[in-house]
Design a protein around this motif. Structure first.
Motif, PDB file in Angstrom:
ATOM      1  N   ALA A 107       1.019   7.199   3.391  1.00  9.46           N
ATOM      2  CA  ALA A 107       1.965   6.378   2.300  1.00  9.46           C
ATOM      3  C   ALA A 107       2.933   5.570   3.044  1.00  9.46           C
ATOM      4  N   LEU A 108       3.446   5.880   4.315  1.00 13.11           N
ATOM      5  CA  LEU A 108       4.473   5.155   4.790  1.00 13.11           C
ATOM      6  C   LEU A 108       3.987   3.850   5.570  1.00 13.11           C
ATOM      7  N   ALA A 109       2.596   4.152   5.930  1.00 10.79           N
ATOM      8  CA  ALA A 109       2.096   2.642   6.499  1.00 10.79           C
ATOM      9  C   ALA A 109       1.729   1.745   5.668  1.00 10.79           C
ATOM     10  N   ALA A 110       2.055   2.263   4.342  1.00  8.04           N
ATOM     11  CA  ALA A 110       1.573   1.113   3.100  1.00  8.04           C
ATOM     12  C   ALA A 110       3.080   0.971   2.488  1.00  8.04           C
ATOM     13  N   SER A 111       4.161   1.249   3.074  1.00  6.36           N
ATOM     14  CA  SER A 111       5.483   1.046   2.407  1.00  6.36           C
ATOM     15  C   SER A 111       6.330   0.133   3.225  1.00  6.36           C
ATOM     16  N   ASP A 112       7.381  -0.419   2.675  1.00  5.39           N
ATOM     17  CA  ASP A 112       8.299  -1.138   3.469  1.00  5.39           C
ATOM     18  C   ASP A 112       9.373  -0.401   4.397  1.00  5.39           C
ATOM     19  N   VAL A 113       8.954   0.230   5.300  1.00  2.07           N
ATOM     20  CA  VAL A 113       9.696   1.002   6.090  1.00  2.07           C
ATOM     21  C   VAL A 113       9.574   0.980   7.794  1.00  2.07           C
ATOM     22  N   THR A 114      10.551   1.448   8.419  1.00  3.45           N
ATOM     23  CA  THR A 114      10.342   1.631   9.878  1.00  3.45           C
ATOM     24  C   THR A 114      10.755   2.936  10.271  1.00  3.45           C
ATOM     25  N   VAL A 115       9.553   3.853  10.440  1.00  2.00           N
ATOM     26  CA  VAL A 115       9.940   5.147  10.898  1.00  2.00           C
ATOM     27  C   VAL A 115       9.074   5.602  11.869  1.00  2.00           C
TER      28      VAL A 115
END
Ligand code: S3P
Ligand code: PEP
Length: 429
Positions: A107-115
């Motif tokens: 889900a985070l790979a498809a989101s506007d985030v750096t984690v």
């Protein structure tokens, strides 16, 4: 390892009713989808345990608003109405929760985030490469911070296209679960093809059922390909009732089968979506009497005999069979469970090692375990390898005429913090 130990004295009779806490698998799926959904979802009977706390903590850092009841079993989540977005770079610590690490990764790979996704030392030994490979094919930017194929990961997320993807299903079904749950965030229709033999298949049914409750349909072509049409938003279902955990139920059902008396487990029932309710069928094949109801399962003890079965469909509850087998006549073989080796610990090695301490003859195969019951068991201090299920399934040894000592009993906190006090309520001396 903590030096704390718990010694369980021999139990002469088992009887009673236990209400199992909410399902880990459903709690973490529903929390993630509630976060991505449009609208508010109130989850009831949420599990309060380490694995769920890691998901909740991650969602909070990602800016998801929720109100958790004092008991931590009810949670109202205000959904984002789409992918995550977060200005600052974040570190999300996910403990040893596979149901947080794998789905959040997608889900985070498809989101506007750096984690950065990090976890306990054992998490760094649990594979994620097949999922990362599938996501990279979909356009994701994911790098390994230590060892290739394993957490910790750095994800620089963004809009993913989807399209024709494939994922290896032979190590963990959680990779497919993660891709399925993230697919509605992709810009194009997505077809996921399975490479290899898909393990732990019933967990995919939990995923598809949970997605459907949040308004997304998936075309399932015989578990070989899955098609997710683009443009299907997750819609909050208003309320989501988490079923009791069928894997947690296995210890009480087994206790009834071994020593009953009658044990009634509430919170699960004949319509449960969790594959681990099929554990009761194994007990039945061993000789126990099972009665199915809408809201409970009742087991009555009877003389048990060993079984030789493929238990790939119930990998977690199958561990409970390895100790139940000690109370059966004849040997028991649990087959097609290679991925026990990549869970909380190498469970094939650990189960074989700890069973042998009781004086039991065990054959540890590459993907099976064969247990031959002993005429009498030796008292032993069981090492639990920071694996909740080892602690819980060895509690059944107290149903013999030998006491058992469980090292580090607090490790049940991953999925069942008060396991030992609930177990005590059905044990009579
Ligand atoms: O998707 C899930 O909720 C789970 C899938 C299973 O893992 P694998 O697919 O890795 O066997 C199971 O062992 C785990 O406890 C929970
Ligand atoms: C394998 C398990 O956990 P996880 O969700 O971390 O994979 C388990 O609970 O037995």
């Amino acid at each position: 390892m903590s030096v704390e130990q718990l010694t369980l004295q021999p139990v002469s009779r088992v009887d009673g009713t236990v209400n199992v806490p909410g399902s880990k698998s459903l709690s973490n799926r529903a929390l993630l989808l509630a976060a991505l959904a449009k609208g508010q979802t109130t989850l009831t009977n949420l599990l309060d345990s380490d694995d769920i706390r890691h998901m909740l903590d991650a969602l909070k850092l990602l800016g998801v608003e929720y109100v958790l009841s004092e008991s931590k079993t009810e949670c109202t989540v205000t959904g984002l109405g789409g992918a995550f977005s977060s200005g600052a770079a974040l570190e999300l610590f996910l403990g040893n929760a596979g149901t947080a690490m794998r789905p959040l990764c997608a889900a985070l790979a498809a989101s506007d985030v750096t984690v950065e996704l990090t976890g306990e030392p054992r998490m760094e030994e649990r594979p994620i490469g097949d999922l990362v490979e599938a996501l990279v094919d979909a356009g994701a930017d994911i790098t390994y911070l230590k060892n290739p194929g394993y957490p910790p990961l750095k994800i620089t997320g963004g809009q993913l296209k989807g399209g024709q993807l494939s994922v290896d299903g032979s190590v963990s079904s959680q990779f497919l679960t993660a891709l399925l749950m993230a697919a509605p965030l992709f810009s194009e229709d997505t077809t996921i093809s399975i490479k290899g033999e898909l393990v732990s298949k019933p967990y995919i049914d939990i995923t598809l059922d949970t997605m459907a409750k949040f308004g997304v349909t998936v075309e399932n072509n015989n578990y070989q390909t899955f098609v997710i049409k683009a443009g299907q938003p997750y819609i909050a279902p208003a309320t989501f009732m988490v079923e009791g955990d069928a894997s947690s139920a296995s210890y009480f059902l087994a206790a009834g089968a071994i020593k009953g008396g009658t044990v009634k487990v509430t919170g699960i029932g004949k319509h449960s979506i969790q594959g681990d309710i099929r554990f009761a069928d194994v007990l039945e094949a061993m000789g126990a009497k099972i009665a199915w109801f809408d809201d409970c399962v009742v087991v009555r003890g009877a003389p048990l005999k060993g079984v030789d079965m493929d238990m790939n469909h119930i990998p977690d509850a199958a561990m409970t069979i390895a100790t139940t087998a000690l109370f059966a006549e004849g040997e028991t073989c649990i087959r097609n469970i290679y991925n026990w080796r990549v869970k909380e610990t190498d469970r094939l090695y650990a189960m074989a090692t700890e069973l042998r301490k009781l004086g039991v003859e065990v054959e540890e195969g590459h993907d099976f375990i064969r247990v031959t019951p002993a005429a009498s068991l030796k008292h032993a201090a069981i090492d639990t390898y920071n694996d909740h299920r080892i602690a819980m399934c060895f509690s059944l040894i107290a149903l013999s005429d030998t006491a058992v000592t469980i090292n580090d009993p607090a490790c049940t906190a991953k999925t069942f913090p008060d396991y030992f006090s609930r177990f005590a309520t059905i044990c009579h001396r």
